[in-house]
Design a protein around this motif. Structure first.
Motif, mmCIF file in Angstrom:
data_model
loop_
_atom_site.group_PDB
_atom_site.id
_atom_site.type_symbol
_atom_site.label_atom_id
_atom_site.label_comp_id
_atom_site.label_asym_id
_atom_site.label_seq_id
_atom_site.Cartn_x
_atom_site.Cartn_y
_atom_site.Cartn_z
ATOM 1 N N UNK A 143 -18.914 -22.887 20.011
ATOM 2 C CA UNK A 143 -19.151 -24.362 19.194
ATOM 3 C C UNK A 143 -20.809 -24.034 19.511
ATOM 4 N N UNK A 144 -21.465 -23.170 20.794
ATOM 5 C CA UNK A 144 -22.161 -22.548 20.931
ATOM 6 C C UNK A 144 -22.866 -22.449 19.574
ATOM 7 N N UNK A 145 -21.456 -20.984 18.950
ATOM 8 C CA UNK A 145 -22.285 -20.000 18.657
ATOM 9 C C UNK A 145 -21.908 -20.608 16.860
ATOM 10 N N UNK A 146 -21.082 -21.385 16.718
ATOM 11 C CA UNK A 146 -20.637 -22.478 15.409
ATOM 12 C C UNK A 146 -22.300 -23.298 14.788
ATOM 13 N N UNK A 147 -22.895 -23.778 16.009
ATOM 14 C CA UNK A 147 -24.045 -24.148 15.763
ATOM 15 C C UNK A 147 -25.386 -22.681 15.468
ATOM 16 N N UNK A 148 -25.258 -21.732 15.609
ATOM 17 C CA UNK A 148 -26.399 -20.722 15.028
ATOM 18 C C UNK A 148 -25.724 -20.500 13.669
ATOM 19 N N UNK A 149 -24.957 -20.672 13.294
ATOM 20 C CA UNK A 149 -24.402 -20.389 11.592
ATOM 21 C C UNK A 149 -23.620 -18.795 11.379
ATOM 22 N N UNK A 150 -22.580 -18.501 13.126
ATOM 23 C CA UNK A 150 -22.545 -17.299 12.757
ATOM 24 C C UNK A 150 -21.146 -18.042 12.935
ATOM 25 N N UNK A 151 -20.065 -16.382 12.213
ATOM 26 C CA UNK A 151 -18.311 -16.382 11.821
ATOM 27 C C UNK A 151 -18.756 -14.846 12.897
ATOM 28 N N UNK A 152 -16.881 -14.741 13.226
ATOM 29 C CA UNK A 152 -16.734 -13.591 13.789
ATOM 30 C C UNK A 152 -17.405 -12.158 13.560
ATOM 31 N N UNK A 153 -17.424 -11.882 12.251
ATOM 32 C CA UNK A 153 -17.572 -10.723 11.373
ATOM 33 C C UNK A 153 -18.901 -10.970 11.376
ATOM 34 N N UNK A 154 -19.484 -11.587 11.101
ATOM 35 C CA UNK A 154 -21.169 -11.557 11.051
ATOM 36 C C UNK A 154 -21.769 -11.113 12.975
ATOM 37 N N UNK A 155 -20.929 -11.827 13.422
ATOM 38 C CA UNK A 155 -21.818 -11.639 15.057
ATOM 39 C C UNK A 155 -21.130 -10.399 15.161
ATOM 40 N N UNK A 156 -20.042 -9.736 15.607
ATOM 41 C CA UNK A 156 -19.362 -9.076 15.467
ATOM 42 C C UNK A 156 -19.648 -7.346 14.627
ATOM 43 N N UNK A 157 -20.601 -7.885 13.839
ATOM 44 C CA UNK A 157 -21.837 -7.078 13.128
ATOM 45 C C UNK A 157 -23.347 -6.997 13.806
ATOM 46 N N UNK A 158 -23.354 -7.986 14.643
ATOM 47 C CA UNK A 158 -24.474 -7.411 14.593
ATOM 48 C C UNK A 158 -24.916 -7.124 15.884
ATOM 49 N N UNK A 159 -23.673 -7.523 17.036
ATOM 50 C CA UNK A 159 -23.451 -7.009 17.853
ATOM 51 C C UNK A 159 -23.022 -5.319 17.478
ATOM 52 N N UNK A 160 -22.519 -5.314 16.858
ATOM 53 C CA UNK A 160 -22.487 -4.007 16.790
ATOM 54 C C UNK A 160 -23.014 -2.908 15.933
ATOM 55 N N UNK A 161 -24.046 -3.822 15.963
ATOM 56 C CA UNK A 161 -25.785 -2.669 15.435
ATOM 57 C C UNK A 161 -26.206 -1.907 17.169
ATOM 58 N N UNK A 162 -26.506 -2.902 17.521
ATOM 59 C CA UNK A 162 -27.134 -2.492 19.189
ATOM 60 C C UNK A 162 -26.226 -0.999 19.647
ATOM 61 N N UNK A 163 -25.052 -1.228 19.187
ATOM 62 C CA UNK A 163 -24.221 -0.193 20.504
ATOM 63 C C UNK A 163 -24.839 1.296 18.950
ATOM 64 N N UNK A 164 -24.067 0.644 18.054
ATOM 65 C CA UNK A 164 -24.973 1.691 16.812
ATOM 66 C C UNK A 164 -26.159 2.339 17.214
ATOM 67 N N UNK A 165 -27.318 1.543 17.647
ATOM 68 C CA UNK A 165 -28.977 2.402 17.983
ATOM 69 C C UNK A 165 -28.855 2.612 19.045
ATOM 70 N N UNK A 166 -27.964 2.101 20.248
ATOM 71 C CA UNK A 166 -27.270 3.371 21.424
ATOM 72 C C UNK A 166 -27.573 4.874 21.097
ATOM 73 N N UNK A 167 -26.044 4.953 19.865
ATOM 74 C CA UNK A 167 -25.893 5.897 19.380
ATOM 75 C C UNK A 167 -27.034 7.194 18.921
#
Length: 359
Positions: A143-167
């Motif tokens: 519910x918190x995430x939905x109020x941020x306008x995030x769906x699973x695909x987009x939220x995971x993509x943003x999250x994944x970019x952090x790991x790409x940055x680390x690599x």
């Protein structure tokens, strides 16, 4: 308003967001607020497409920031100017900068063959579980995430970019790699940006009664005692750390065994201390320096390039994002920030009222 350039902070700010379910083509907070389909391509950054779902997420973040600082209760006055920009221009600029930065991370990851690993995905799953526990269950967190306008695909993509940055950063730190800085580039960057490395002994006056001159005098006497011992030392560079362990009121010295590396003028050091350090050569120490929060003895050390390395990488990445070729669709050009944010607030209120969450 602070310019949003510290990319590692940007990347970690939305770390590990994940949600279940994907938004339909014509649904979700951002569609309700803008009327733009989430899969509509609004921007292209060096050839990488940025959809409305991604850009409007960053625009919402920028607008929320503005609302927190510039809405006194009468609503945001979008035409007001700060630092030569209207608030609407600022919001658009911040959203564009974030979108370009993330697109550049993804472009670099593709160019340098950096991908998410099984360990990355396991770490993301662990963090997801921790967030679910923190919010009292998956439904509440969704519910918190939905109020941020995030769906699973987009939220995971943003999250994944952090790991790409680390690599990418790991590759940058690998000698001889395609991303490793050329010889002397890091040193040149440090000199141009005014970095310096300094150690200090700090005698705090925080607990001294301002109305009691003897309290401050006692602090100064303690600093002068430390200076006397340092000045009489046969090996002052070595004994500085020994004396700091005895005299300094610093509580995190163990975290800075090589001293503190900062940029001149960034506020890390009190102004009086910075002025004193800049007058020193490497290996020299100061006399007692008085600042608002106490008395200091300062040692200018050889520049710690390892401490500068993360900032140089971020600067390279930010420069690439700033110079990226960006093309915008008509829908991006026509987007009205005030109307979008008003619509977003209404959609959020309706969602709260209905008790709906992500699905």
């Amino acid at each position: 308003m602070k310019r949003h350039t510290a990319c590692i902070l940007t990347l970690t700010a939305v770390l590990f967001l994940s949600a279940c379910g994907e938004a339909d083509a014509e649904s979700g907070l951002f569609y309700e607020a803008s009327g733009i389909r989430p899969d509509t391509v609004l921007l292209s950054v060096d050839g990488r497409e940025v959809t409305a779902r991604r850009y409007l997420y960053w625009l919402a973040c920028a607008c929320d920031y503005i609302a927190g600082y510039y809405d006194s209760g009468d609503g945001i006055q979008w035409g007001d100017t700060v630092d030569g920009q209207t608030l609407e221009e600022y919001a658009r600029g911040q959203a564009l900068e974030s979108a370009a930065l993330y697109a550049t991370v993804e472009n670099w990851a593709e160019d340098y063959a950096c991908t998410l690993t099984d360990e990355d995905r396991t770490a993301m799953d662990r963090e997801w579980a921790a967030r679910v526990a923190q919010y009292g269950g998956e439904e509440a967190y969704l519910d918190v995430l939905s109020r941020m306008g995030l769906d699973r695909t987009e939220a995971e993509a943003i999250s994944g970019d952090y790991y790409l940055y680390r690599h990418l950063y790991e590759l940058y730190c690998t000698e001889g790699s395609q991303l490793a800085p050329a010889e002397h580039d890091l040193e040149t960057f440090a000199q141009e940006q005014g970095y310096l490395t300094v150690d200090h002994i700090w005698i705090s006056t925080a607990d001294a009664d301002p109305a009691d001159p003897e309290a401050a005098a006692a602090c100064r006497a303690r600093a002068e005692e430390a200076f006397s011992k340092l000045n009489g030392s046969a090996d002052p560079l070595n004994d500085f750390a020994v004396l700091a362990a005895t005299y300094s009121d610093e509580t995190d010295r163990d975290q800075h065994p090589s001293g503190y590396t900062c940029k001149a003028g960034d506020g890390t050091l009190p102004a009086a201390c910075e002025e004193a350090v800049l007058a020193l050569e490497e290996g020299q120490f100061s006399g007692v320096v008085e600042a608002d929060d106490g008395f200091y003895l300062l040692l200018r050390k050889p520049l710690d390039l390892d401490a500068v390395a993360p900032d140089y990488f971020d600067a390279l990445l930010q420069a690439a994002a700033d110079s990226a070729e960006v093309s915008a669709a008509r829908a991006y050009e026509d987007l009205n920030v005030q109307q979008f944010y008003d619509g977003l607030q209404q959609a959020r209120a309706a969602q709260r009222g209905s008790g709906e969450g992500a699905s």
